[in-house]
Design an enzyme around this catalytic site. Structure first.
Site, PDB file in Angstrom:
ATOM      1  N   LYS A  11       0.814  -1.216   0.000  1.00 34.22           N
ATOM      2  CA  LYS A  11       0.000   0.000   0.000  1.00 34.22           C
ATOM      3  C   LYS A  11       0.860   1.285   0.000  1.00 34.22           C
ATOM      4  O   LYS A  11       2.065   1.234   0.257  1.00 34.22           O
ATOM      5  CB  LYS A  11      -0.927  -0.028   1.224  1.00 34.22           C
ATOM      6  CG  LYS A  11      -1.926  -1.195   1.187  1.00 34.22           C
ATOM      7  CD  LYS A  11      -2.924  -1.088   2.333  1.00 34.22           C
ATOM      8  CE  LYS A  11      -3.935  -2.222   2.275  1.00 34.22           C
ATOM      9  NZ  LYS A  11      -4.987  -2.067   3.305  1.00 34.22           N
ATOM     10  N   TYR A  51     -12.533  -2.296  -3.728  1.00 34.16           N
ATOM     11  CA  TYR A  51     -13.035  -2.406  -2.353  1.00 34.16           C
ATOM     12  C   TYR A  51     -14.566  -2.308  -2.286  1.00 34.16           C
ATOM     13  O   TYR A  51     -15.110  -1.939  -1.235  1.00 34.16           O
ATOM     14  CB  TYR A  51     -12.398  -1.325  -1.478  1.00 34.16           C
ATOM     15  CG  TYR A  51     -10.983  -1.672  -1.026  1.00 34.16           C
ATOM     16  CD1 TYR A  51     -10.739  -2.762  -0.190  1.00 34.16           C
ATOM     17  CD2 TYR A  51      -9.894  -0.911  -1.412  1.00 34.16           C
ATOM     18  CE1 TYR A  51      -9.458  -3.080   0.240  1.00 34.16           C
ATOM     19  CE2 TYR A  51      -8.600  -1.223  -0.975  1.00 34.16           C
ATOM     20  CZ  TYR A  51      -8.399  -2.308  -0.153  1.00 34.16           C
ATOM     21  OH  TYR A  51      -7.127  -2.627   0.283  1.00 34.16           O
ATOM     22  N   PHE A  59     -15.492   3.495   6.946  1.00 31.42           N
ATOM     23  CA  PHE A  59     -14.131   3.871   6.554  1.00 31.42           C
ATOM     24  C   PHE A  59     -13.912   3.852   5.043  1.00 31.42           C
ATOM     25  O   PHE A  59     -12.798   4.095   4.570  1.00 31.42           O
ATOM     26  CB  PHE A  59     -13.113   2.954   7.247  1.00 31.42           C
ATOM     27  CG  PHE A  59     -13.305   1.475   6.981  1.00 31.42           C
ATOM     28  CD1 PHE A  59     -12.847   0.879   5.816  1.00 31.42           C
ATOM     29  CD2 PHE A  59     -13.943   0.672   7.913  1.00 31.42           C
ATOM     30  CE1 PHE A  59     -13.007  -0.478   5.586  1.00 31.42           C
ATOM     31  CE2 PHE A  59     -14.117  -0.692   7.700  1.00 31.42           C
ATOM     32  CZ  PHE A  59     -13.646  -1.263   6.522  1.00 31.42           C
ATOM     33  N   ARG A  87      -1.810 -14.346   4.623  1.00 27.34           N
ATOM     34  CA  ARG A  87      -2.482 -13.658   5.738  1.00 27.34           C
ATOM     35  C   ARG A  87      -1.706 -13.843   7.045  1.00 27.34           C
ATOM     36  O   ARG A  87      -1.652 -12.941   7.882  1.00 27.34           O
ATOM     37  CB  ARG A  87      -3.937 -14.112   5.846  1.00 27.34           C
ATOM     38  CG  ARG A  87      -4.743 -13.601   4.640  1.00 27.34           C
ATOM     39  CD  ARG A  87      -6.192 -13.982   4.704  1.00 27.34           C
ATOM     40  NE  ARG A  87      -6.926 -13.259   5.738  1.00 27.34           N
ATOM     41  CZ  ARG A  87      -7.372 -12.012   5.608  1.00 27.34           C
ATOM     42  NH1 ARG A  87      -7.146 -11.331   4.506  1.00 27.34           N
ATOM     43  NH2 ARG A  87      -8.055 -11.448   6.584  1.00 27.34           N
ATOM     44  N   THR A  93      -5.262  -7.213  10.771  1.00 29.07           N
ATOM     45  CA  THR A  93      -5.555  -5.954  10.060  1.00 29.07           C
ATOM     46  C   THR A  93      -5.065  -4.748  10.850  1.00 29.07           C
ATOM     47  O   THR A  93      -4.482  -3.819  10.299  1.00 29.07           O
ATOM     48  CB  THR A  93      -7.082  -5.831   9.829  1.00 29.07           C
ATOM     49  OG1 THR A  93      -7.524  -6.994   9.129  1.00 29.07           O
ATOM     50  CG2 THR A  93      -7.423  -4.594   9.010  1.00 29.07           C
ATOM     51  N   ARG A 104       2.670  -6.443   9.307  1.00 23.96           N
ATOM     52  CA  ARG A 104       1.950  -5.310   9.912  1.00 23.96           C
ATOM     53  C   ARG A 104       2.522  -4.939  11.279  1.00 23.96           C
ATOM     54  O   ARG A 104       2.553  -3.768  11.639  1.00 23.96           O
ATOM     55  CB  ARG A 104       0.455  -5.622   9.967  1.00 23.96           C
ATOM     56  CG  ARG A 104      -0.190  -5.498   8.562  1.00 23.96           C
ATOM     57  CD  ARG A 104      -1.552  -6.084   8.536  1.00 23.96           C
ATOM     58  NE  ARG A 104      -2.287  -5.775   7.315  1.00 23.96           N
ATOM     59  CZ  ARG A 104      -3.356  -6.456   6.920  1.00 23.96           C
ATOM     60  NH1 ARG A 104      -3.807  -7.473   7.632  1.00 23.96           N
ATOM     61  NH2 ARG A 104      -3.984  -6.117   5.805  1.00 23.96           N
ATOM     62  N   HIS A 117      -2.311  -5.538   1.681  1.00 25.11           N
ATOM     63  CA  HIS A 117      -3.613  -6.203   1.571  1.00 25.11           C
ATOM     64  C   HIS A 117      -3.353  -7.621   1.097  1.00 25.11           C
ATOM     65  O   HIS A 117      -2.432  -7.860   0.313  1.00 25.11           O
ATOM     66  CB  HIS A 117      -4.507  -5.485   0.545  1.00 25.11           C
ATOM     67  CG  HIS A 117      -5.691  -6.310   0.120  1.00 25.11           C
ATOM     68  ND1 HIS A 117      -6.859  -6.351   0.842  1.00 25.11           N
ATOM     69  CD2 HIS A 117      -5.863  -7.171  -0.925  1.00 25.11           C
ATOM     70  CE1 HIS A 117      -7.704  -7.187   0.251  1.00 25.11           C
ATOM     71  NE2 HIS A 117      -7.128  -7.689  -0.821  1.00 25.11           N
ATOM     72  N   GLU A 128      -9.971 -11.086  -7.321  1.00 24.14           N
ATOM     73  CA  GLU A 128      -9.057  -9.935  -7.196  1.00 24.14           C
ATOM     74  C   GLU A 128      -7.913 -10.018  -8.205  1.00 24.14           C
ATOM     75  O   GLU A 128      -7.502  -8.997  -8.771  1.00 24.14           O
ATOM     76  CB  GLU A 128      -8.513  -9.861  -5.759  1.00 24.14           C
ATOM     77  CG  GLU A 128      -9.585  -9.482  -4.739  1.00 24.14           C
ATOM     78  CD  GLU A 128      -9.075  -9.431  -3.305  1.00 24.14           C
ATOM     79  OE1 GLU A 128      -9.877  -9.089  -2.420  1.00 24.14           O
ATOM     80  OE2 GLU A 128      -7.879  -9.722  -3.059  1.00 24.14           O
TER      81      GLU A 128
HETATM   82  P1  CMP Z   1      -7.446  -4.518   3.772  1.00 22.79           P
HETATM   83  O1  CMP Z   1      -6.984  -5.891   4.098  1.00 22.79           O
HETATM   84  O2  CMP Z   1      -6.877  -3.870   2.563  1.00 22.79           O
HETATM   85  O3  CMP Z   1      -9.056  -4.527   3.628  1.00 22.79           O
HETATM   86  C1  CMP Z   1      -9.832  -3.391   3.871  1.00 22.79           C
HETATM   87  C2  CMP Z   1      -9.056  -2.254   4.447  1.00 22.79           C
HETATM   88  O4  CMP Z   1      -9.807  -1.230   5.070  1.00 22.79           O
HETATM   89  C3  CMP Z   1      -8.178  -2.789   5.566  1.00 22.79           C
HETATM   90  O5  CMP Z   1      -7.138  -3.569   5.031  1.00 22.79           O
HETATM   91  C4  CMP Z   1      -7.742  -1.495   6.237  1.00 22.79           C
HETATM   92  O6  CMP Z   1      -6.618  -0.914   5.625  1.00 22.79           O
HETATM   93  C5  CMP Z   1      -8.928  -0.562   5.972  1.00 22.79           C
HETATM   94  N1  CMP Z   1      -9.619  -0.189   7.195  1.00 22.79           N
HETATM   95  C6  CMP Z   1      -9.706   1.075   7.681  1.00 22.79           C
HETATM   96  N2  CMP Z   1     -10.411   1.095   8.808  1.00 22.79           N
HETATM   97  C7  CMP Z   1     -10.793  -0.170   9.067  1.00 22.79           C
HETATM   98  C8  CMP Z   1     -11.564  -0.785  10.110  1.00 22.79           C
HETATM   99  N3  CMP Z   1     -12.080  -0.083  11.112  1.00 22.79           N
HETATM  100  N4  CMP Z   1     -11.747  -2.123  10.039  1.00 22.79           N
HETATM  101  C9  CMP Z   1     -11.242  -2.854   9.021  1.00 22.79           C
HETATM  102  N5  CMP Z   1     -10.508  -2.318   7.990  1.00 22.79           N
HETATM  103  C10 CMP Z   1     -10.288  -0.986   8.035  1.00 22.79           C
END
Ligand code: CMP
Length: 140
Positions: A11, A51, A59, A87, A93, A104, A117, A128
């Site tokens: 990202k 997305y 968000f 993962r 996340t 992360r 991601h 995807e």
């Molecule tokens: P990603 O795995 O790319 O999938 C959705 C993205 O939304 C997640 O990673 C985060 O970068 C973003 N995001 C921002 N806020 C939230 C939240 N509260 N919960 C989950 N994902 C979030």
């Protein structure tokens, strides 16, 4: 376990800090192989389409703004159980919940600027990958 493919995105927070190599090293060290890769910059329409499942989430607009704020690296990773393995290497996340040694934990700034991601299922991985690459761009 079967050989799978999964979509990985590095990202804008990570491309801005010039740490794509460190992230790819963690993925490769875990046994994942890069079979497609491109550095690009998404339009708003690209990010909204990718997305779309999160469209109703609070968000969503911030996520789209962030994902279009700078370059990203799209990649297809291949390996045994690649969806879950990716993962595992990424970590939770929210970096505050991520296990030691994960991407992360080591690199993410917060739940939005979380560096990577990864597809969450084999079915979503196929969708995807198809959104981001043509078949002949995958070189195993
Ligand atoms: P990603 O795995 O790319 O999938 C959705 C993205 O939304 C997640 O990673 C985060 O970068 C973003 N995001 C921002 N806020 C939230 C939240 N509260 N919960 C989950 N994902 C979030």
């Amino acid at each position: 376990m079967a050989i799978e493919r999964t979509l990985s995105i590095i990202k804008p927070d990570a491309t801005a800090r010039n740490i794509t190599g460190k992230i790819i090293d963690k993925l490769e060290s875990a046994g994942l192989r890069v079979v497609a890769q491109k550095r690009t910059k998404w339009s708003t329409a690209d990010a909204e389409a990718f997305y779309a499942v999160h469209k109703e989430r609070p968000f969503f607009n911030d996520l789209v703004a962030f994902m279009t704020s700078g370059p990203i690296v799209l990649q297809v990773l291949e390996g045994e159980g690649a969806v879950l393995k990716n993962r595992d290497v990424m970590g939770a996340t929210n970096p505050a919940d991520a296990a030691d040694g994960t991407i992360r934990k080591d690199f993410a700034e917060n739940i939005e600027r979380n560096s990577v991601h990864g597809s969450d299922s084999a079915e979503n991985a196929a969708a995807e990958i198809a959104m981001c690459f043509k078949d002949d761009e995958l070189v195993g």
